[in-house]
Design an enzyme around this catalytic site. Structure first.
Site, short mmCIF file in Angstrom:
data_model
loop_
_atom_site.label_atom_id
_atom_site.label_comp_id
_atom_site.label_asym_id
_atom_site.label_seq_id
_atom_site.Cartn_x
_atom_site.Cartn_y
_atom_site.Cartn_z
N HIS A 121 10.59 -14.83 20.41
CA HIS A 121 11.23 -13.51 20.46
C HIS A 121 10.14 -12.45 20.39
O HIS A 121 9.09 -12.65 19.79
CB HIS A 121 12.18 -13.40 19.26
N ASP A 198 9.93 -18.00 12.16
CA ASP A 198 11.00 -17.04 12.46
C ASP A 198 12.31 -17.83 12.42
O ASP A 198 12.63 -18.55 13.35
CB ASP A 198 10.76 -16.42 13.83
N GLN A 201 17.50 -17.66 14.01
CA GLN A 201 18.53 -18.51 14.59
C GLN A 201 18.79 -19.74 13.73
O GLN A 201 19.92 -20.26 13.70
CB GLN A 201 18.14 -18.93 16.01
N LYS A 224 22.48 -11.64 11.28
CA LYS A 224 22.73 -12.89 11.99
C LYS A 224 23.34 -13.95 11.08
O LYS A 224 23.86 -14.96 11.55
CB LYS A 224 21.43 -13.41 12.61
N CYS A 362 15.22 -10.22 24.57
CA CYS A 362 14.03 -9.91 23.76
C CYS A 362 13.08 -11.10 23.71
O CYS A 362 12.39 -11.32 22.71
CB CYS A 362 14.41 -9.46 22.35
#
Length: 403
Positions: A121, A198, A201, A224, A362
């Site tokens: 991302h 990261d 998700q 999220k 993104c």
């Protein structure tokens, strides 16, 4: 027993109709809907507990501080970290920028490398480009397989003696590819490098345990994970945080200030300058508690069943191409429908009450690498049902009939 139909009643927006159709929300990867437990927790906080935290010598401030710090405790338990290793930020993007500014700018030199996947991302790419431009270090990338799956040989080949940081997504927001972050963190450490994950998700789909992963930094966002916008989390190993300079300065992150000198507070306060996102932190705590009550293993099993059903149904559609077909992928399906522009697909789906996302998500480099400038994307959450998938498939057939 995981009862998705009962769970859906916790989400007020799922009761809405969109263009006269049931609200079929397939954009959880961008931002998850909020359960009533989060909404009510924040409203109650604003109604009965709100005050500024840490500095007030009165009851409401003490209550607000307790609520804020309880949220930090909840985050720490949820990812198996220490309380003092949890920094509240405004977003996962800010969390990664914090590490880039406070660690990267001070520790990297021209001879050093940062290793990233080509599927990152922008939030886990652009900050490192800025660090490169300021410090003279290099960015190195490892390629995925043509089907979007992880390639271990490419990763280990790109990991060199010059690598000082491996920064990688837990799950690609475009491809759904699950990266073996535990294996990658171990390899980074054996090579003398640090590892940042990261987890934006990952957090929404699977249990995340920073001790098991062994990462040095981990970032995720509240919105999220069924929580509010405007709140993010940075996990950092305490010894690393304690050695880092603050990202921003101001009130509440200091131990002592004179006109000529400032002594900074210990982490995490050192990295939380100014009035924080108090109600948002409380809401995030409520969201993680909600997910915990449902059980992350139950959520993962439900979403896998929905994904399997979706893949079977979507295979019925001529010219439907899934971009990213790694095994055991997360709840993301990026796709092309023949030569129909993704915006046209999304326009027709919206008329059917179906929300999807289009564009480069993104993550422009990996979309381009897969041969596209724009993709449509459907993504699933703990409230997604097979009926949602059926409406999605029926609407895609309608798209085909229009073009």
């Amino acid at each position: 027993m995981y009862d998705v139909y009962k769970i859906r009643k916790d989400f007020p927006e799922l009761e809405l109709t969109v263009n006269g159709r049931p609200n079929t929300y397939l954009d959880t990867a961008a931002s998850a809907l909020k359960p009533e437990a989060v909404i009510e927790k924040m409203m109650t906080f604003y109604r009965t507990q709100y005050a500024n935290v840490h500095r007030g010598a009165y009851s409401l401030s003490e209550q607000a501080t307790m609520a804020y710090e309880k949220a930090r405790d909840t985050v720490a338990r949820f990812i198996n970290a220490q309380n003092r290793e949890i920094v509240f930020t405004r977003s996962a993007t800010e969390s990664i920028n914090l590490v880039a500014a406070s660690w990267g700018m001070h520790n990297l030199q021209p001879k050093d490398d940062i290793l990233l996947s080509e599927a990152e991302h922008h939030a886990n790419l652009v900050p490192w480009q800025m660090v490169r431009d300021k410090t003279g270090c290099r960015l190195n990338f490892f390629a995925l397989n043509d089907d979007g799956s992880y390639n271990s040989e490419n990763f280990h080949r790109a990991l060199t003696a010059q690598t000082k940081l491996v920064a990688v997504a837990g799950i690609s927001n475009v491809l759904g590819t699950v990266f073996p972050v535990k294996e990658m963190a171990e390899a980074a450490h054996q090579n003398g490098a640090l590892c940042l994950v990261d987890a934006c998700q990952s957090m929404v789909h699977r249990q995340v345990d920073v001790q098991d992963i062994g990462c040095d930094f981990l970032a995720f966002s509240g919105h999220k994970t069924y929580g509010p916008t405007g709140i993010g989390v940075l996990y950092g190993r305490y010894e690393l945080l304690a050695a880092m300079q603050p990202y921003q300065t101001g009130g509440d992150m200091v131990k002592k200030v004179t006109l000529q000198h400032t002594e900074f507070a210990e982490p995490p306060a050192r990295f939380e300058a100014g009035t924080p996102a108090i109600a948002e932190a409380v809401g995030l705590g409520a969201a993680l508690e909600y997910m915990d009550r449902l059980g992350m293993k139950n959520i993962a099993a439900h979403e896998k069943a929905v994904m399997d059903y979706a893949l079977a149904r979507l295979a019925e559609i001529p010219e439907f191409r899934i971009v990213g077909v790694a095994p055991d992928k997360g709840g993301v399906i990026s796709f092309a429908l023949g030569d129909i522009h993704p915006q046209d697909v999304a326009f027709v789906l919206d008329k059917e009450g179906i929300a999807i996302r289009t564009g480069h998500h993104c993550a422009e480099p990996i979309v381009n690498r897969m041969g596209f400038s724009s993709l449509a994307r459907a993504s699933f959450g703990l409230y997604t049902t097979n009926e949602d998938i059926d409406r999605f498939v029926a609407a895609l057939h309608k798209v085909k009939s229009f073009f």
